[in-house]
Design a protein around this motif. Structure first.
Motif, PDB file in Angstrom:
ATOM      1  N   THR A 259     -24.502  -6.766  -6.136  1.00  0.00           N
ATOM      2  CA  THR A 259     -24.864  -7.694  -5.058  1.00  0.00           C
ATOM      3  C   THR A 259     -23.965  -7.570  -3.831  1.00  0.00           C
ATOM      4  N   LEU A 260     -23.032  -6.631  -3.842  1.00  0.00           N
ATOM      5  CA  LEU A 260     -22.130  -6.479  -2.698  1.00  0.00           C
ATOM      6  C   LEU A 260     -22.873  -5.928  -1.483  1.00  0.00           C
ATOM      7  N   ASN A 261     -22.431  -6.362  -0.305  1.00  0.00           N
ATOM      8  CA  ASN A 261     -23.015  -5.898   0.950  1.00  0.00           C
ATOM      9  C   ASN A 261     -22.111  -4.817   1.546  1.00  0.00           C
ATOM     10  N   TYR A 262     -22.608  -3.596   1.581  1.00  0.00           N
ATOM     11  CA  TYR A 262     -21.813  -2.461   2.068  1.00  0.00           C
ATOM     12  C   TYR A 262     -22.090  -2.144   3.543  1.00  0.00           C
ATOM     13  N   SER A 263     -22.668  -3.076   4.247  1.00  0.00           N
ATOM     14  CA  SER A 263     -23.046  -2.782   5.630  1.00  0.00           C
ATOM     15  C   SER A 263     -21.824  -2.497   6.509  1.00  0.00           C
ATOM     16  N   TYR A 264     -20.685  -3.193   6.266  1.00  0.00           N
ATOM     17  CA  TYR A 264     -19.519  -2.940   7.121  1.00  0.00           C
ATOM     18  C   TYR A 264     -18.936  -1.543   6.887  1.00  0.00           C
ATOM     19  N   PRO A 265     -18.594  -1.159   5.667  1.00  0.00           N
ATOM     20  CA  PRO A 265     -18.069   0.207   5.494  1.00  0.00           C
ATOM     21  C   PRO A 265     -19.054   1.275   5.980  1.00  0.00           C
ATOM     22  N   GLU A 266     -20.341   1.047   5.801  1.00  0.00           N
ATOM     23  CA  GLU A 266     -21.331   2.013   6.292  1.00  0.00           C
ATOM     24  C   GLU A 266     -21.298   2.091   7.816  1.00  0.00           C
ATOM     25  N   SER A 267     -21.033   0.949   8.471  1.00  0.00           N
ATOM     26  CA  SER A 267     -20.930   0.959   9.940  1.00  0.00           C
ATOM     27  C   SER A 267     -19.701   1.732  10.410  1.00  0.00           C
ATOM     28  N   GLN A 268     -18.734   1.905   9.491  1.00  0.00           N
ATOM     29  CA  GLN A 268     -17.522   2.657   9.821  1.00  0.00           C
ATOM     30  C   GLN A 268     -17.597   4.102   9.321  1.00  0.00           C
ATOM     31  N   GLY A 269     -18.777   4.505   8.904  1.00  0.00           N
ATOM     32  CA  GLY A 269     -18.982   5.883   8.485  1.00  0.00           C
ATOM     33  C   GLY A 269     -18.653   6.180   7.035  1.00  0.00           C
ATOM     34  N   LEU A 270     -18.499   5.158   6.206  1.00  0.00           N
ATOM     35  CA  LEU A 270     -18.174   5.357   4.799  1.00  0.00           C
ATOM     36  C   LEU A 270     -19.394   5.113   3.911  1.00  0.00           C
ATOM     37  N   ASN A 271     -19.606   5.985   2.931  1.00  0.00           N
ATOM     38  CA  ASN A 271     -20.632   5.689   1.938  1.00  0.00           C
ATOM     39  C   ASN A 271     -20.000   4.843   0.829  1.00  0.00           C
ATOM     40  N   LYS A 272     -20.774   4.497  -0.192  1.00  0.00           N
ATOM     41  CA  LYS A 272     -20.272   3.583  -1.223  1.00  0.00           C
ATOM     42  C   LYS A 272     -19.137   4.209  -2.034  1.00  0.00           C
ATOM     43  N   TYR A 273     -19.205   5.501  -2.263  1.00  0.00           N
ATOM     44  CA  TYR A 273     -18.133   6.161  -3.003  1.00  0.00           C
ATOM     45  C   TYR A 273     -16.845   6.164  -2.188  1.00  0.00           C
ATOM     46  N   GLN A 274     -16.946   6.422  -0.900  1.00  0.00           N
ATOM     47  CA  GLN A 274     -15.761   6.394  -0.042  1.00  0.00           C
ATOM     48  C   GLN A 274     -15.194   4.980   0.085  1.00  0.00           C
ATOM     49  N   ALA A 275     -16.086   3.993   0.060  1.00  0.00           N
ATOM     50  CA  ALA A 275     -15.620   2.599   0.074  1.00  0.00           C
ATOM     51  C   ALA A 275     -14.824   2.298  -1.192  1.00  0.00           C
ATOM     52  N   LEU A 276     -15.268   2.859  -2.318  1.00  0.00           N
ATOM     53  CA  LEU A 276     -14.533   2.680  -3.574  1.00  0.00           C
ATOM     54  C   LEU A 276     -13.166   3.360  -3.500  1.00  0.00           C
ATOM     55  N   ILE A 277     -13.112   4.544  -2.893  1.00  0.00           N
ATOM     56  CA  ILE A 277     -11.821   5.238  -2.720  1.00  0.00           C
ATOM     57  C   ILE A 277     -10.855   4.366  -1.918  1.00  0.00           C
ATOM     58  N   LEU A 278     -11.352   3.818  -0.805  1.00  0.00           N
ATOM     59  CA  LEU A 278     -10.500   2.967   0.029  1.00  0.00           C
ATOM     60  C   LEU A 278     -10.079   1.712  -0.736  1.00  0.00           C
ATOM     61  N   ALA A 279     -11.002   1.140  -1.508  1.00  0.00           N
ATOM     62  CA  ALA A 279     -10.676  -0.061  -2.290  1.00  0.00           C
ATOM     63  C   ALA A 279      -9.583   0.225  -3.314  1.00  0.00           C
ATOM     64  N   SER A 280      -9.591   1.439  -3.878  1.00  0.00           N
ATOM     65  CA  SER A 280      -8.560   1.776  -4.866  1.00  0.00           C
ATOM     66  C   SER A 280      -7.177   1.853  -4.207  1.00  0.00           C
ATOM     67  N   ILE A 281      -7.124   2.323  -2.960  1.00  0.00           N
ATOM     68  CA  ILE A 281      -5.845   2.369  -2.232  1.00  0.00           C
ATOM     69  C   ILE A 281      -5.393   0.961  -1.863  1.00  0.00           C
ATOM     70  N   VAL A 282      -6.353   0.123  -1.428  1.00  0.00           N
ATOM     71  CA  VAL A 282      -6.050  -1.278  -1.118  1.00  0.00           C
ATOM     72  C   VAL A 282      -5.519  -1.991  -2.359  1.00  0.00           C
ATOM     73  N   GLU A 283      -6.119  -1.695  -3.511  1.00  0.00           N
ATOM     74  CA  GLU A 283      -5.683  -2.311  -4.772  1.00  0.00           C
ATOM     75  C   GLU A 283      -4.210  -2.014  -5.044  1.00  0.00           C
ATOM     76  N   LYS A 284      -3.822  -0.773  -4.840  1.00  0.00           N
ATOM     77  CA  LYS A 284      -2.449  -0.370  -5.137  1.00  0.00           C
ATOM     78  C   LYS A 284      -1.459  -0.843  -4.071  1.00  0.00           C
ATOM     79  N   GLU A 285      -1.897  -1.008  -2.846  1.00  0.00           N
ATOM     80  CA  GLU A 285      -0.998  -1.377  -1.747  1.00  0.00           C
ATOM     81  C   GLU A 285      -0.913  -2.878  -1.520  1.00  0.00           C
ATOM     82  N   GLY A 286      -1.926  -3.622  -1.926  1.00  0.00           N
ATOM     83  CA  GLY A 286      -2.004  -5.031  -1.546  1.00  0.00           C
ATOM     84  C   GLY A 286      -1.700  -6.006  -2.657  1.00  0.00           C
ATOM     85  N   SER A 287      -1.689  -7.267  -2.285  1.00  0.00           N
ATOM     86  CA  SER A 287      -1.565  -8.390  -3.214  1.00  0.00           C
ATOM     87  C   SER A 287      -2.826  -9.236  -3.056  1.00  0.00           C
TER      88      SER A 287
END
Length: 394
Positions: A259-287
């Protein structure tokens, strides 16, 4: 001749004399006789000569009332049965006949429902799947063999599924931010080596193996399933295999992200797999309370072709805390020397991290640093310029 006007009232008849006699010349004795007759007739009981009252209208009304009450009761009963979905399942298997029904590891609720139809236990797979969802049992289908009988209701079948097949299970926990190698090691440990880490890694090495059943994997190509094995605690049956465990985790990922809305990452040129890659980096860097801002920092850097500069990506590559030389090395996962995203995710991110990438805060920040403040609390400081960043570092 005397003239009387009779007026019945109640059980006894009453007679009102209009005159004692039409003949005024009657003697006193005659008039007294008339008066005596009136008094006697006034108290005469006429019930014995009245026609009997008809009782059938009352009996008929009572019968009609009973029929109405019975109809209302029957309607309420069948309405209640339909609301509880506990009626006839429409299965073709003879009532009372036992059958061994098997649920494979990682089976979807729809698959189980279709198999129940094939076994003649139910007649409508969609209704059964809906009922599983209503009872929140669609993701709790433990693998194993169940003894079911023809004529069982949907709820009776689901009750048996909820209790489980009666066999012991292994509990595999995937923490948020786990790497594929860590998940494989956990599987080997919890299954006592029945499913080894090597078997698990081999089975998870190529996402294309599962792309037909899980279309969201298509963009991953032949990369591993890194990032797609959703963080959660899973119950694995004694007959669990690397394949069945992976299917459980992919099914959970599908449920959590559908049910997630991927319209923002797609507007930035990312597909869903690339959005997952970025999310994995955010997971490791963030709180938990910084992930949306950190996602905005990385989006801002990607927009100006600036390196992400994440130590976590190099840590993933070398498998430990990296040295300064390793962080700045020119490698596929070196985000100091290369711009853009890493080739694959670096962990299984939490749903919060994926949501942060789908809906980041809108900022102009390009830098962030975690530092303990004067009270000993770890804080994250965000900056728009490098000078501000240096000042934040102190």
């Amino acid at each position: 001749m005397s003239n009387y006007r009779q007026q019945p009232r109640g059980r006894h008849s009453t007679i009102q004399p209009q005159v004692y006699s039409n003949y005024p010349r009657e003697s006193r004795a005659t008039r007294q006789a008339h008066a005596k007759g009136y008094r006697e007739f006034q108290s005469y009981d006429t019930s014995a000569i009245r026609p009997p009252k008809k009782r059938w209208p009352r009996v008929l009304a009572a019968i009609i009332a009973l029929i109405v009450v019975a109809g209302l009761f029957a309607g309420a009963f069948f309405f209640f049965k339909s609301c509880t979905n506990d009626g006839d399942t429409g299965g073709t298997l003879a009532e009372g006949k036992e059958v061994a029904f098997v649920i494979e590891e990682g089976s979807l609720a729809s698959t189980v429902s279709n198999n129940l139809v094939k076994a003649g236990l139910i007649g409508d797979a969609n209704k059964f799947t809906k009922r599983l969802t209503e009872r929140k049992a669609d993701t709790a289908l433990a693998a194993g063999t169940y003894t079911l009988k023809g004529g069982m209701s949907m709820d009776e079948i689901i009750d048996i599924f909820i209790k489980g097949p009666g066999m012991s299970v292994y509990t595999v926990t995937v923490p948020e931010g786990s790497r594929l190698t860590e998940i494989a090691a956990a599987v080997e440990k919890t299954t006592g080596g029945k499913v080894t880490a090597a078997q698990f890694l081999e089975q998870a090495s190529d996402a294309s193996k599962y792309a037909s059943a899980y279309p969201f994997l298509s963009e991953a190509g032949t990369n591993s399933l890194e990032g797609f094995l959703f963080p959660k605690t899973y119950d694995v049956g004694q007959n669990g295999t690397a394949d069945s465990i992976i299917k459980m985790m992919l099914t959970q990922y599908q449920k959590e992200t559908e049910t997630l809305n991927y319209s923002y990452p797609e507007s930035q040129g990312l597909n869903k797999y690339q959005a997952l890659i970025l999310a994995s980096i955010v997971e490791k860097e963030g709180s938990p309370n910084t992930k949306r801002k950190i996602a905005s920092v990385f989006y801002n850097r990607l927009a100006i072709d600036m390196a992400l500069q994440s130590d976590a990506t190099t840590m993933y590559e070398v498998g430990r805390e990296p040295t300064a030389e390793e962080v700045h090395a020119d490698t596929p996962y070196g985000t100091y020397t290369r711009t853009g995203l890493t080739p694959t995710p670096i962990c299984s991110p939490s749903l919060d991290a994926i949501q942060a990438v789908c809906d980041p805060e809108k900022t102009n920040y390009l830098y962030f640093v975690f530092k303990v403040d004067g009270d000993g609390v770890l804080q994250c400081y965000f900056s728009e310029t490098y000078d501000e960043h240096l000042a934040a570092i102190g």
